[in-house]
Design an enzyme around this catalytic site. Sequence first.
Site, short mmCIF file in Angstrom:
data_model
loop_
_atom_site.label_atom_id
_atom_site.label_comp_id
_atom_site.label_asym_id
_atom_site.label_seq_id
_atom_site.Cartn_x
_atom_site.Cartn_y
_atom_site.Cartn_z
N SER A 1 0.81 -1.22 0.00
CA SER A 1 0.00 0.00 0.00
C SER A 1 0.84 1.27 0.00
O SER A 1 0.35 2.35 -0.36
CB SER A 1 -0.95 0.01 1.21
N ASP B 1 -3.74 5.65 11.80
CA ASP B 1 -2.82 5.34 10.70
C ASP B 1 -1.64 6.29 10.73
O ASP B 1 -1.72 7.44 10.30
CB ASP B 1 -3.55 5.44 9.35
N HIS C 1 0.77 5.19 6.55
CA HIS C 1 0.57 5.76 5.22
C HIS C 1 0.71 7.28 5.27
O HIS C 1 0.96 7.85 6.33
CB HIS C 1 -0.80 5.34 4.67
#
Length: 366
Positions: free
Chosen positions: A120, A343, A346
Amino acid sequence: MGSWVHTSLSFTAIALLHLLVLVSGRKPTGARRSRSSETSTGTCDFFNGRWVLDEEEYPHYHPSTCPFIEREFSCEKNGRADQDYTKYRWQPHDCNLQRFDGKAFLEKFRGKSFMFVGDSLSRNQWQSLTCLLHSAVPTAEYNVTRVGDVSNFEFTDSGVKVMLDRNVYLVDTVREQIGRVLKLESIEGGKLWKGIDTLIFNTWHWWNRRGPSQPWDFIEVGGKIIKDMDRMLAFEKALTTWGQWVDTNVDPAKTRVFFQGISPSHYNGTDWGEPRARTCEGQKEPLLGSTYPGGLPPAVGVLKNTLRKITKPVTLLDITNLSLLRKDGHPSIYGLGGRTGMDCSHWCLCGVPDTWNEILYNFLRI
């Protein structure tokens, strides 16, 4: 940086001015960069530098002009109100990066293909590049298709293809009678990479996963099936297999190969000198200076050692340290899971991956 302008200020006066800026608590700013500045890998380290606030030229695009940003990276749409994290420019110490020029990119690489291969974080960088290009030519027609794990964003006028192959380990994971087997010495997935003009690889994010999120049941290595092994050794073995694929299959006259480097996370404030911070939530500024207090993750050393053994040219996008300095750049509670899915791995778009692609662009221009 650019050429210095000579003045009559003494060294002491300059030092005092610098001290006043630090004491005032102002955000790091830098002299405006010349758009025509040249870069040279022979004389400049793109990755040794600092972040400076540049409100005149950054961000490259506004998220609203890039409608295909996935919710996972769409921090502003998810409610993040502060904007400064979008306005920082990476400034190498010894040169200036050429500003990303989407129109020039599409013209220079007409008919060429680019493929990001990895997890990702590769998708993060892939979406960044498509946004950088789309915002430069917002009326240009494009098609987005997906076949299996491969997504393709193609600009129909220029024929430029920006692709993503989701392959989190680079080596193969195969479902067999005993279960899902991670094969550290098999890389059949590499057949998808042949014929691509520029390949940008990445793997690390998934190597320490355990429990329900671990997508394999056994490891095959050295002709043996085992339940588990030291994950850093497994990572190194997989990189070695990938390196052998590069040496066997890549023609440097036709294909350029990059490795994204290790994208860091920020879940422990002690690493950046803020012990009370348990996550990246609420971080609004990068770290000053050029060095991360917590040091580099061990995976960086393993990666660099493996790359040295590859005989074909592979360029490392050594983005770890510059990204470590950006504790403010993650979605935190403004990602896919909201407050229940913190998160700090990311990156928001627009944001840090745009800099990764700007550095990639500077290498591609050479």
